[in-house]
Design a protein around this motif. Structure first.
Motif, PDB file in Angstrom:
ATOM      1  N   GLY A  77     -42.325   6.080  71.828  1.00 50.67           N
ATOM      2  CA  GLY A  77     -42.556   5.887  70.404  1.00 50.67           C
ATOM      3  C   GLY A  77     -42.945   4.470  70.035  1.00 50.67           C
ATOM      4  N   GLY A  78     -42.807   3.564  70.986  1.00 50.25           N
ATOM      5  CA  GLY A  78     -43.120   2.176  70.736  1.00 50.25           C
ATOM      6  C   GLY A  78     -44.597   1.865  70.906  1.00 50.25           C
ATOM      7  N   SER A  79     -44.914   0.570  70.806  1.00 46.98           N
ATOM      8  CA  SER A  79     -46.296   0.110  70.876  1.00 46.98           C
ATOM      9  C   SER A  79     -46.429  -1.065  71.840  1.00 46.98           C
ATOM     10  CB  SER A  79     -46.776  -0.336  69.486  1.00 46.98           C
ATOM     11  OG  SER A  79     -46.752   0.726  68.562  1.00 46.98           O
ATOM     12  N   LEU A  80     -47.611  -1.180  72.386  1.00 48.86           N
ATOM     13  CA  LEU A  80     -47.992  -2.335  73.198  1.00 48.86           C
ATOM     14  C   LEU A  80     -49.465  -2.619  72.939  1.00 48.86           C
ATOM     15  CD1 LEU A  80     -46.461  -1.732  76.771  1.00 48.86           C
ATOM     16  CD2 LEU A  80     -45.840  -3.563  75.186  1.00 48.86           C
ATOM     17  N   ARG A  81     -49.846  -3.868  73.121  1.00 48.50           N
ATOM     18  CA  ARG A  81     -51.253  -4.222  73.056  1.00 48.50           C
ATOM     19  C   ARG A  81     -51.650  -4.915  74.342  1.00 48.50           C
ATOM     20  NH1 ARG A  81     -55.011  -8.008  69.124  1.00 48.50           N
ATOM     21  NH2 ARG A  81     -54.031  -9.705  70.289  1.00 48.50           N
ATOM     22  N   VAL A 117     -61.447  -7.727  75.363  1.00 51.02           N
ATOM     23  CA  VAL A 117     -61.269  -6.376  74.855  1.00 51.02           C
ATOM     24  C   VAL A 117     -59.772  -6.098  74.779  1.00 51.02           C
ATOM     25  CG1 VAL A 117     -61.400  -5.280  77.132  1.00 51.02           C
ATOM     26  CG2 VAL A 117     -62.019  -3.982  75.093  1.00 51.02           C
ATOM     27  N   TYR A 118     -59.395  -5.335  73.778  1.00 55.90           N
ATOM     28  CA  TYR A 118     -57.982  -5.031  73.545  1.00 55.90           C
ATOM     29  C   TYR A 118     -57.759  -3.523  73.569  1.00 55.90           C
ATOM     30  CZ  TYR A 118     -58.303  -9.753  71.612  1.00 55.90           C
ATOM     31  OH  TYR A 118     -58.530 -11.092  71.438  1.00 55.90           O
ATOM     32  N   LEU A 119     -56.558  -3.138  73.899  1.00 57.82           N
ATOM     33  CA  LEU A 119     -56.158  -1.739  73.790  1.00 57.82           C
ATOM     34  C   LEU A 119     -54.827  -1.704  73.058  1.00 57.82           C
ATOM     35  CD1 LEU A 119     -56.963   1.186  74.577  1.00 57.82           C
ATOM     36  CD2 LEU A 119     -55.393   0.948  76.520  1.00 57.82           C
ATOM     37  N   GLN A 120     -54.866  -1.268  71.809  1.00 56.00           N
ATOM     38  CA  GLN A 120     -53.655  -1.098  71.029  1.00 56.00           C
ATOM     39  C   GLN A 120     -53.108   0.288  71.295  1.00 56.00           C
ATOM     40  OE1 GLN A 120     -51.959  -3.306  68.961  1.00 56.00           O
ATOM     41  NE2 GLN A 120     -50.399  -1.700  68.907  1.00 56.00           N
ATOM     42  N   MET A 121     -51.900   0.361  71.805  1.00 56.78           N
ATOM     43  CA  MET A 121     -51.292   1.628  72.193  1.00 56.78           C
ATOM     44  C   MET A 121     -50.077   1.879  71.307  1.00 56.78           C
ATOM     45  SD  MET A 121     -51.575   1.327  76.351  1.00 56.78           S
ATOM     46  CE  MET A 121     -50.390   0.001  76.439  1.00 56.78           C
ATOM     47  N   ASN A 122     -50.153   2.920  70.507  1.00 63.40           N
ATOM     48  CA  ASN A 122     -49.063   3.298  69.617  1.00 63.40           C
ATOM     49  C   ASN A 122     -48.499   4.662  70.017  1.00 63.40           C
ATOM     50  OD1 ASN A 122     -49.588   0.963  68.070  1.00 63.40           O
ATOM     51  ND2 ASN A 122     -51.047   2.067  66.782  1.00 63.40           N
ATOM     52  N   SER A 123     -47.337   4.944  69.508  1.00 66.81           N
ATOM     53  CA  SER A 123     -46.687   6.236  69.789  1.00 66.81           C
ATOM     54  C   SER A 123     -46.686   6.540  71.276  1.00 66.81           C
ATOM     55  CB  SER A 123     -47.388   7.364  69.016  1.00 66.81           C
ATOM     56  OG  SER A 123     -47.393   7.112  67.632  1.00 66.81           O
ATOM     57  N   LEU A 124     -46.283   5.572  72.043  1.00 67.13           N
ATOM     58  CA  LEU A 124     -46.326   5.720  73.497  1.00 67.13           C
ATOM     59  C   LEU A 124     -45.379   6.802  73.979  1.00 67.13           C
ATOM     60  CD1 LEU A 124     -46.676   1.966  74.393  1.00 67.13           C
ATOM     61  CD2 LEU A 124     -48.195   3.777  75.203  1.00 67.13           C
ATOM     62  N   THR A 144     -52.412  -4.052  85.004  1.00 66.95           N
ATOM     63  CA  THR A 144     -51.146  -4.443  84.398  1.00 66.95           C
ATOM     64  C   THR A 144     -50.310  -3.178  84.214  1.00 66.95           C
ATOM     65  OG1 THR A 144     -50.125  -5.641  82.543  1.00 66.95           O
ATOM     66  CG2 THR A 144     -52.044  -4.295  82.023  1.00 66.95           C
ATOM     67  N   LEU A 145     -49.037  -3.276  84.546  1.00 65.62           N
ATOM     68  CA  LEU A 145     -48.163  -2.103  84.538  1.00 65.62           C
ATOM     69  C   LEU A 145     -47.585  -1.865  83.146  1.00 65.62           C
ATOM     70  CD1 LEU A 145     -46.623   0.137  86.051  1.00 65.62           C
ATOM     71  CD2 LEU A 145     -44.851  -1.560  86.546  1.00 65.62           C
ATOM     72  N   VAL A 146     -47.710  -0.623  82.698  1.00 72.38           N
ATOM     73  CA  VAL A 146     -47.091  -0.177  81.452  1.00 72.38           C
ATOM     74  C   VAL A 146     -46.074   0.900  81.809  1.00 72.38           C
ATOM     75  CG1 VAL A 146     -47.462   1.033  79.273  1.00 72.38           C
ATOM     76  CG2 VAL A 146     -49.084  -0.728  80.030  1.00 72.38           C
ATOM     77  N   THR A 147     -44.845   0.673  81.410  1.00 70.04           N
ATOM     78  CA  THR A 147     -43.777   1.636  81.667  1.00 70.04           C
ATOM     79  C   THR A 147     -43.171   2.064  80.342  1.00 70.04           C
ATOM     80  OG1 THR A 147     -43.265   0.559  83.777  1.00 70.04           O
ATOM     81  CG2 THR A 147     -41.623   2.070  82.894  1.00 70.04           C
ATOM     82  N   VAL A 148     -43.161   3.366  80.108  1.00 66.50           N
ATOM     83  CA  VAL A 148     -42.604   3.916  78.875  1.00 66.50           C
ATOM     84  C   VAL A 148     -41.359   4.714  79.224  1.00 66.50           C
ATOM     85  CG1 VAL A 148     -43.049   5.280  76.808  1.00 66.50           C
ATOM     86  CG2 VAL A 148     -44.929   4.060  77.925  1.00 66.50           C
ATOM     87  N   SER A 149     -40.231   4.274  78.716  1.00 75.89           N
ATOM     88  CA  SER A 149     -38.964   4.946  79.016  1.00 75.89           C
ATOM     89  C   SER A 149     -38.668   6.007  77.956  1.00 75.89           C
ATOM     90  CB  SER A 149     -37.832   3.931  79.077  1.00 75.89           C
ATOM     91  OG  SER A 149     -37.662   3.304  77.815  1.00 75.89           O
ATOM     92  N   SER A 150     -38.011   7.059  78.400  1.00 80.60           N
ATOM     93  CA  SER A 150     -37.701   8.167  77.469  1.00 80.60           C
ATOM     94  C   SER A 150     -36.368   7.957  76.779  1.00 80.60           C
ATOM     95  CB  SER A 150     -37.688   9.485  78.238  1.00 80.60           C
ATOM     96  OG  SER A 150     -36.759   9.425  79.296  1.00 80.60           O
TER      97      SER A 150
END
Length: 120
Positions: free
Chosen positions: A15-19, A78-85, A114-120
Motif C-alpha cells: 500500500g506504500g509508495s516509492l519513487r 527518468v523516474y518511476l513513481q510507484m503507488n499502492s505497492l 535497484t531492489l524493491v521489496t514490498v512486505s505484506s
C-alpha cells in the motif's frame, strides 16, 4: 558509452509508495526512449513502463493506474513513481534506455538494478 544509475529502491509495506530515479550520463547525442523493467525471483524480466522522446508512455497491465513514469530532459533522468505497492511488485528494477551516440544509433543500455521489496 552510456551509464545508467538507478536509485530509490528499498523496503516498503504493501500500500506504500516509492519513487525510483535513473540518471543517464556519458556520451550520446539523443535519448530515444527510457524505461523500467523488473525481474522477480524465479521469473523472467518484464517491461514495466517506458517513455519515448515524444513523451508517449506505455505501461504493463499489472501496473497501470498505480505506476507513473516521467522524465526530466534537462537532468537526463527518468523516474518511476510507484503507488499502492503490492507484494507481487517485489523485484529488482532495472533502468534501460535507447540512445543515439558516437557508437551508433539506437544503442541499448541497462543499469545495474535497484531492489524493491514490498512486505505484506
Amino acid at each position: 558509452q552510456v551509464q545508467l544509475v538507478e536509485s530509490g529502491g528499498g523496503l516498503v509495506q504493501a500500500g506504500g509508495s516509492l519513487r525510483l530515479s535513473c540518471a543517464a550520463s556519458g556520451s550520446f547525442f539523443s535519448i530515444n526512449a527510457m524505461g523500467w523493467s523488473r525481474q522477480a525471483p524465479g521469473k523472467q524480466r518484464e517491461l514495466v513502463a517506458v517513455v519515448n522522446f515524444r513523451g508517449s508512455t506505455n505501461y504493463a497491465d499489472s501496473v497501470k493506474g498505480r505506476f507513473t513514469i516521467s522524465r526530466d530532459n534537462a537532468k537526463r533522468t527518468v523516474y518511476l513513481q510507484m503507488n499502492s505497492l503490492k507484494p507481487e511488485d517485489t523485484a529488482v528494477y532495472y533502468c534501460n534506455g535507447n540512445f543515439d551516440g558516437p557508437t551508433g544509433p539506437g544503442m541499448d543500455y541497462w543499469g545495474k538494478g535497484t531492489l524493491v521489496t514490498v512486505s505484506s
